[in-house]
Enzyme design. Structure first.
Site, PDB file in Angstrom:
ATOM      1  N   LYS A 190       0.837  -1.293   0.060  1.00 45.46           N
ATOM      2  CA  LYS A 190      -0.170  -0.009  -0.062  1.00 45.46           C
ATOM      3  C   LYS A 190       0.987   1.263   0.081  1.00 45.46           C
ATOM      4  CE  LYS A 190      -4.107  -1.719  -0.217  1.00 45.46           C
ATOM      5  NZ  LYS A 190      -4.794  -1.164  -1.479  1.00 45.46           N
ATOM      6  N   HIS A 211     -11.967  -9.490   9.331  1.00 40.93           N
ATOM      7  CA  HIS A 211     -11.399  -8.468  10.250  1.00 40.93           C
ATOM      8  C   HIS A 211     -12.323  -8.554  11.493  1.00 40.93           C
ATOM      9  CE1 HIS A 211      -9.758  -6.440   6.601  1.00 40.93           C
ATOM     10  NE2 HIS A 211      -8.788  -6.220   7.330  1.00 40.93           N
TER      11      HIS A 211
END
Length: 309
Positions: A141, A180
């Site tokens: 990222k 998550h």
């Protein structure tokens, strides 16, 4: 953005991409370019270049990524680094090659150093060591946002980057091995309530602090940034407030009506101790999150409570 402009949403079936599609459609945008991973392998440079050459999108929302929770990040370290590097590199380069008017790249708050000061300001990037469990994803990222800056600097491309906090909402991933924390807790308590289970196990100590943003708020922010933000670097997107994992678990227990005990497994990793974004820059531009966490989770619960987990 002109309502007739061609807009490519990479990753349109994911939680983030589908929220962006909903937002654009609600705003009257109908000329949306959408491709599944089966139709277009974003890791294949030739295929991506051909797609851009044939369709010539005016705007690009780069929401495609290989994503997952702590276990997935730590287990599939090579794929998380390789796949994400290839996806973002191919799209960003093709956007330059085929004169895209503007591109928005979406990263993740895990790009920040593990022990960076709180709340996390954009300038803290690369000032310390990353969290080991998701380092490959974070490095990918970081490379993506730096790539956007490099194309802006060298070629004048209007490529911008945004870093959202932890997300939840429609089209989330509820696989317990790859999800998550928030969707995992929702699924666990829905199933436990259904089956009358006496306890639910929660990974870690429950002490880490986390910030959660509804994906529809993120879509609003992305739409806002496409109209009002044209700078190098990246900008945080979050709520500016956080809570402990244990407090989140208690909130989800209340929402789902689960009556059993919450048991914390301290043999499982906690991840970063605290991860709260400083959102003063985007607030100064005029955007703020609107969906309260409790109301947001209640809405998600109503949508998924009958799923066959």
């Amino acid at each position: 953005m002109d309502p007739k402009a061609k807009i490519y949403i990479a990753g349109h079936r994911g939680m983030v991409g589908s929220a962006i599609v909903r937002k654009l459609q609600a705003e009257g945008f109908e000329n949306l370019l959408l491709r599944t991973s089966t139709e277009l392998d974003l890791r294949n440079q030739e295929a991506v270049d051909r797609f851009f050459r044939e369709h010539k999108p005016d705007y690009v929302f780069l929401a495609a990524a290989r994503v997952g929770g702590i276990v997935a990040n730590n287990t599939y370290r090579a794929e998380f680094l390789y796949d994400n590097l290839m996806i973002e590199s191919n799209i960003i380069h093709a956007a330059y090659q085929h004169s895209v008017t503007k591109l928005l790249f979406l990263g993740s708050s895990c790009i920040y150093p593990k022990l960076a000061p709180q709340p996390l300001k954009e300038e803290y990037l690369l000032t310390g060591t990353l969290e080991q469990t998701n380092e490959p994803y974070a490095i990918a990222k970081i490379a993506g946002l730096k790539l956007c800056d490099a194309y802006r600097s060298q070629y004048g491309s209007n490529f911008i980057s945004a870093m959202p906090t932890n997300l939840y909402g429609p089209n989330d991933n509820y696989d317990l091995n790859n999800s998550h924390v928030l969707p995992a807790l929702l699924r666990k308590m829905i199933v436990a309530e259904r089956n009358g289970e006496p306890q639910v196990e929660i990974w870690g100590s429950g002490t880490p602090m986390r910030e959660f943003l509804h994906v529809d708020d993120l879509a609003e922010a992305c739409y806002f940034l496409m109209h009002h933000y044209n700078e190098a670097g990246f900008i945080n997107i979050g709520t500016g407030t956080d809570l402990s994992i244990s407090s989140l678990a208690v909130l989800i227990k209340e929402i789902t009506g689960y009556k059993g005990q919450l048991v914390f497994n301290t043999e499982k990793p906690d991840g970063t101790p605290k991860k709260l974004l400083d959102c003063s820059r985007i607030h100064a531009l005029g955007w703020k999150a609107r969906i309260d966490l409790k109301n947001g989770i209640e809405k998600v619960y109503q949508e998924i409570k009958s799923l066959p987990f």
